[in-house]
Write an enzyme that holds these catalytic residues in place. Structure first.
Site, PDB file in Angstrom:
ATOM      1  N   ASP A 113      34.360  56.825  39.371  1.00  0.00           N
ATOM      2  CA  ASP A 113      32.999  56.478  39.783  1.00  0.00           C
ATOM      3  C   ASP A 113      32.492  55.177  39.146  1.00  0.00           C
ATOM      4  O   ASP A 113      32.536  55.013  37.922  1.00  0.00           O
ATOM      5  CB  ASP A 113      32.051  57.645  39.484  1.00  0.00           C
ATOM      6  CG  ASP A 113      32.263  58.769  40.491  1.00  0.00           C
ATOM      7  OD1 ASP A 113      32.658  58.473  41.641  1.00  0.00           O
ATOM      8  OD2 ASP A 113      32.060  59.943  40.115  1.00  0.00           O
ATOM      9  N   ARG A 284      24.830  65.947  42.723  1.00  0.00           N
ATOM     10  CA  ARG A 284      25.689  65.145  41.845  1.00  0.00           C
ATOM     11  C   ARG A 284      24.864  64.333  40.860  1.00  0.00           C
ATOM     12  O   ARG A 284      23.874  63.701  41.232  1.00  0.00           O
ATOM     13  CB  ARG A 284      26.493  64.206  42.749  1.00  0.00           C
ATOM     14  CG  ARG A 284      27.477  63.275  42.102  1.00  0.00           C
ATOM     15  CD  ARG A 284      28.008  62.390  43.233  1.00  0.00           C
ATOM     16  NE  ARG A 284      29.062  61.504  42.842  1.00  0.00           N
ATOM     17  CZ  ARG A 284      28.876  60.317  42.283  1.00  0.00           C
ATOM     18  NH1 ARG A 284      27.662  59.901  41.990  1.00  0.00           N
ATOM     19  NH2 ARG A 284      29.910  59.550  42.008  1.00  0.00           N
TER      20      ARG A 284
END
Ligand code: SIN
Length: 293
Positions: A113, A284
């Site tokens: 990420d 998330r």
């Protein structure tokens, strides 16, 4: 093996840790994430996370506020560019795909990420709210064992290299999201800001364990500093192929109300799709990380 030994020896007194045989990934039970964790319990969760890189906690029906509170126990929020957060929750993204959606699922390419940031997030936490009856797995690749599998000669070469990371291929004006004309239920932002690039060590050292890991991914690592593209590309492709060997992959199967927390510093992940015709919804968050060294 080590994980089972740790469990037998009582290394964890406040949580139960059931690790995969190769040590990459572990299920954590015996803990209620809806409540603030006692410091000793939190220490054990963090120790298990440093040891196993991917932790999953089944049966945690958390509200958004409880997910936020647990995230903040792990560390301060990370920065999440290029996706608009949930209304009223500036640090929570909704990863959503509707049954009729034709676009590529969010995260359906191997990546770590936001590795193009100056300080990429250390952790990502993903909570399953609606789980499709088929597919929807997330795959994880272990950068540490992949690095350790290389010859000492190649490791020495890689140790001195800086990889170039950029979000341009995904979120830039010419990137895949800008070109995708299918309706997307996620509020993705494409921007010229995604054209920026920065370097990070191609091999980084985990701050908690001192273990070295490959820190590259095919979405955001676009080159190697000081190398021509025709030199860098085959080397990166070789390293991606090594990281994606089956022995370094863990396939994560979701159940409703499962929270999974992974370490972006030493893993890549891939949203596998395979659930067209079904809804999938996840919440998330990310935890801030350090500048890679
Ligand atoms: C992500 O890449 O953050 C999403 C992973 C998933 O939805 O499985």
């Amino acid at each position: 093996m080590l994980a089972h030994q740790e469990q037998r020896d009582g290394a964890y007194r406040h949580i139960r840790v059931q690790a995969n045989d190769d040590g990459f990934g572990a299920e954590i039970t015996g803990v209620d994430l809806a409540q603030p964790l006692a410091p000793t319990t939190l220490d054990e969760v963090k120790r298990a996370w440093a040891r196993h890189s991917v932790l999953w906690f089944p049966d945690q029906p958390l509200t958004i506020e409880q997910l936020e509170a647990f995230t903040l126990q792990i560390g301060p929020y990370g920065v999440d560019p290029f996706v608009r957060p949930m209304p009223g929750h500036p640090n929570v993204l909704e990863v959503r795909r509707e049954p009729e959606e034709k676009s590529r699922a969010f995260g359906r390419s191997w990546h770590s990420d936001w590795s193009f940031l100056d300080r990429p997030p250390a952790a990502t936490l993903l909570l399953s709210k609606i789980t499709p009856p088929v597919g929807g797995d997330t795959l994880f690749a272990d950068g540490q064992r992949a690095y350790e599998s290389l010859s000492a000669t190649l490791r020495r070469l890689l140790d001195g290299l800086q990889a170039i990371h950029s979000a341009r291929r995904s979120y830039g004006p010419e990137g895949s999201f800008a070109k995708d004309k299918e309706r997307h239920s996620m509020p993705i932002i494409t921007s010229k800001d995604a054209e920026a690039s920065r370097t990070h060590p191609l091999v980084r050292t985990h701050p908690a364990t001192g273990r070295k890991t490959l820190y590259i991914n095919p979405v955001y690592a676009i080159g190697i500093d000081g190398m021509a593209d025709e030199e860098a590309k085959p080397l990166l492709d070789f390293l991606f192929a090594r990281m994606l060997e089956e022995r370094f992959i863990y396939r994560h199967r979701w159940r409703q109300d499962m929270l999974t927390m992974w370490d972006n510093r030493c893993t890549m992940h891939y949203a596998d799709g395979g659930y067209d015709g079904h809804r999938r919804v996840m919440h998330r968050t990310t935890v801030a990380g350090e500048r890679p060294v």
